[in-house]
Enzyme design. Sequence first.
Site, short mmCIF file in Angstrom:
data_model
loop_
_atom_site.label_atom_id
_atom_site.label_comp_id
_atom_site.label_asym_id
_atom_site.label_seq_id
_atom_site.Cartn_x
_atom_site.Cartn_y
_atom_site.Cartn_z
N ARG A 91 -11.37 -17.84 -25.04
CA ARG A 91 -9.74 -17.64 -23.94
C ARG A 91 -9.74 -19.11 -23.96
O ARG A 91 -9.73 -20.53 -24.86
CB ARG A 91 -10.58 -17.15 -22.50
CG ARG A 91 -11.55 -18.13 -22.04
CD ARG A 91 -11.12 -19.73 -21.15
NE ARG A 91 -11.70 -19.60 -20.19
CZ ARG A 91 -11.76 -21.48 -19.68
NH1 ARG A 91 -11.37 -22.28 -20.18
NH2 ARG A 91 -12.66 -21.66 -18.76
N GLU A 130 -7.49 -18.85 -11.89
CA GLU A 130 -7.93 -19.94 -11.65
C GLU A 130 -6.20 -20.97 -12.18
O GLU A 130 -5.86 -21.92 -12.34
CB GLU A 130 -8.63 -20.31 -12.35
CG GLU A 130 -9.10 -21.63 -12.61
CD GLU A 130 -11.04 -22.18 -12.95
OE1 GLU A 130 -11.80 -21.21 -12.30
OE2 GLU A 130 -10.17 -23.20 -13.39
N ARG A 180 -4.80 -16.74 -18.29
CA ARG A 180 -5.73 -17.51 -19.62
C ARG A 180 -5.00 -16.12 -20.64
O ARG A 180 -5.05 -15.11 -20.46
CB ARG A 180 -7.07 -16.53 -18.83
CG ARG A 180 -7.35 -17.82 -17.59
CD ARG A 180 -8.18 -19.27 -18.13
NE ARG A 180 -8.47 -20.10 -17.26
CZ ARG A 180 -9.91 -20.05 -16.90
NH1 ARG A 180 -10.49 -19.41 -17.06
NH2 ARG A 180 -9.68 -21.67 -16.12
N CYS A 226 -9.22 -27.00 -13.49
CA CYS A 226 -10.40 -27.77 -13.38
C CYS A 226 -10.29 -28.99 -14.27
O CYS A 226 -10.44 -27.92 -15.24
CB CYS A 226 -10.92 -26.56 -13.33
SG CYS A 226 -12.81 -26.87 -13.07
N THR A 260 -11.96 -29.36 -16.07
CA THR A 260 -13.82 -28.99 -16.84
C THR A 260 -12.65 -28.41 -18.17
O THR A 260 -13.00 -28.34 -19.14
CB THR A 260 -14.74 -27.53 -16.77
OG1 THR A 260 -13.70 -26.89 -16.19
CG2 THR A 260 -15.40 -28.61 -15.56
N ARG A 303 -12.37 -21.89 -23.99
CA ARG A 303 -13.57 -22.00 -24.00
C ARG A 303 -14.42 -20.62 -24.92
O ARG A 303 -13.41 -19.76 -24.45
CB ARG A 303 -14.62 -20.96 -22.13
CG ARG A 303 -15.95 -21.00 -22.73
CD ARG A 303 -15.74 -20.52 -20.64
NE ARG A 303 -16.69 -19.47 -20.28
CZ ARG A 303 -17.24 -17.94 -21.04
NH1 ARG A 303 -18.43 -19.10 -21.23
NH2 ARG A 303 -17.02 -17.25 -20.44
N ARG A 344 -24.69 -19.40 -19.59
CA ARG A 344 -24.32 -18.34 -18.32
C ARG A 344 -24.08 -16.79 -18.16
O ARG A 344 -25.26 -16.28 -19.60
CB ARG A 344 -22.83 -18.33 -18.06
CG ARG A 344 -21.74 -19.38 -18.23
CD ARG A 344 -20.09 -18.79 -18.24
NE ARG A 344 -19.86 -21.04 -17.58
CZ ARG A 344 -17.90 -20.75 -17.75
NH1 ARG A 344 -17.39 -19.81 -17.53
NH2 ARG A 344 -17.13 -21.97 -17.29
N GLU A 376 -19.40 -16.57 -14.80
CA GLU A 376 -20.06 -18.18 -14.37
C GLU A 376 -21.02 -18.16 -13.25
O GLU A 376 -20.23 -16.86 -12.30
CB GLU A 376 -18.20 -19.05 -13.84
CG GLU A 376 -19.33 -20.85 -13.67
CD GLU A 376 -18.13 -21.84 -13.52
OE1 GLU A 376 -17.09 -21.18 -13.48
OE2 GLU A 376 -18.43 -22.89 -14.07
P1 ADP Z 1 -13.98 -18.50 -18.47
O1 ADP Z 1 -14.56 -17.33 -19.36
O2 ADP Z 1 -12.07 -17.46 -18.20
O3 ADP Z 1 -13.71 -19.34 -18.01
P2 ADP Z 1 -15.89 -16.29 -16.56
O4 ADP Z 1 -16.76 -17.22 -17.32
O5 ADP Z 1 -15.84 -16.07 -15.18
O6 ADP Z 1 -14.07 -17.05 -17.30
O7 ADP Z 1 -15.91 -14.80 -17.86
C1 ADP Z 1 -14.89 -14.38 -17.73
C2 ADP Z 1 -15.48 -13.18 -18.18
O8 ADP Z 1 -15.29 -13.01 -19.13
C3 ADP Z 1 -16.61 -12.27 -17.13
O9 ADP Z 1 -16.41 -10.74 -17.28
C4 ADP Z 1 -17.32 -12.28 -18.70
O10 ADP Z 1 -18.88 -11.76 -18.29
C5 ADP Z 1 -16.42 -12.10 -20.07
N1 ADP Z 1 -17.14 -12.51 -20.72
C6 ADP Z 1 -17.43 -13.93 -21.40
N2 ADP Z 1 -17.24 -14.28 -22.17
C7 ADP Z 1 -17.59 -13.03 -22.89
C8 ADP Z 1 -17.93 -12.32 -24.42
N3 ADP Z 1 -18.77 -12.97 -25.33
N4 ADP Z 1 -18.57 -11.35 -24.28
C9 ADP Z 1 -17.47 -10.01 -23.11
N5 ADP Z 1 -17.29 -10.69 -22.47
C10 ADP Z 1 -17.51 -12.19 -21.95
C1 CIR Z 2 -18.05 -25.22 -9.81
O1 CIR Z 2 -18.01 -26.36 -9.78
O2 CIR Z 2 -18.94 -25.37 -9.76
C2 CIR Z 2 -16.97 -24.79 -9.93
N1 CIR Z 2 -15.63 -25.21 -9.19
C3 CIR Z 2 -16.61 -24.21 -11.62
C4 CIR Z 2 -16.25 -25.44 -12.51
C5 CIR Z 2 -15.98 -25.00 -13.81
N2 CIR Z 2 -15.89 -24.19 -14.03
C6 CIR Z 2 -14.40 -23.75 -14.65
O3 CIR Z 2 -14.23 -24.74 -15.74
N3 CIR Z 2 -13.92 -22.72 -15.04
#
Ligand code: ADP
Ligand code: CIR
Length: 342
Positions: A112, A211, A215, A257, A259, A266, A295, A300
Amino acid sequence: MNYPKLPKECTSLLCKYLTPQVFDALKDKKTSNGFTLEQTINSGVKNIDSGIGVYAGDEESYMTFSALFDPIIKEYHGFDTSDTHQSNLNPDDLNAPNPDPKGEYIVSTRIRVGRNVDAMPLGPAISKEQRDEVEARVVEGLSTLKGELAGSYTPLLGMSKEVQESLIKDHFLFKEGDRFLDAVGLNRNWPEGRGIYHNSDKTFLVWVNEEDQLRIISMQQGGDIKEVFTRLVTAIKSIESEVTFAYNDHLGYITSCPTNLGTAMRASVHIALPKLAKDMDAFKTITDKYHLQIRGIHGEHSQSEGGVYDISNRRRLGITEVEAVQDMYDGVVALIEAEKAL
Ligand code: ADP
Ligand code: CIR
């Protein structure tokens, strides 16, 4: 505002870098959208278990509050104030043959990027009218997508709880009520202005006004990382021809954010590593070497289930998109080798 109470056990980058001196220098500043230091730090002050703890309300926040953001950006991405950011979205430069063609380890792959509309405040400082305008402009841009990327937009407002929960459970939709986002005002007027666009296979999705304002997501079962990257690049380029995104030569794509700055990318796999997971020190030695983040499988701040982890690139700024995916790919190859050897 007085210097906030930050307990000794707090390990966030906010707690590390918000010294009384930095606080005093920034406490009366605000950006032209009215975003203050208090808003910048509220998520980390309210959520002491934050990893980072700060958010920007607009591009200007990164300059106005640079005494706090710069050291955080330096520690997270290894990126200096004198460094510049460069993009490379050419899939031909990625060396990523499927590391698990038999499907023994990698469940799914997802890449993403975050994007925000140029000349608009970011989510933490946006007004309801501006957020609704972002939604309308983005949905109009998405309606021009063709072929594999063609799909439809569903607003969160009016979506049934069953559909919403099943999309979240299947990893397609963002969660509701995140306390880290809540504390910086990212959940204001929920669910208005939010929604999800996806194609019929759910291999290409766009989250609107979570966020970040967009995305853009490419995902599928299995470990064909290059295919996922190639689809994402096609989508980014198509959407970029319709909507102009906030970008600056130093920080790359601007995100709420710190990060996510730079590539805002990501790249992750859900991967089964049940043996390696019994020795978290050995696991973390490999993930640290390849700049990876671990994660849980519901995103996250969630936990692993059945030895399956979400493994992704940690750095996003000061490296190109191809390098970000390559970080993840090279690390995943090493993780599979380690799992096989056990
Ligand atoms: P982001 O990737 O937007 O930073 P999250 O860690 O919250 O945020 O993940 C968002 C969603 O994407 C969650 O439901 C997570 O389980 C899903 N996800 C992340 N990586 C994968 C993957 N490789 N395969 C399937 N689902 C994924
Ligand atoms: C934290 O500080 O743990 C949250 N604010 C998430 C930080 C990193 N998350 C992100 O990049 N989406």
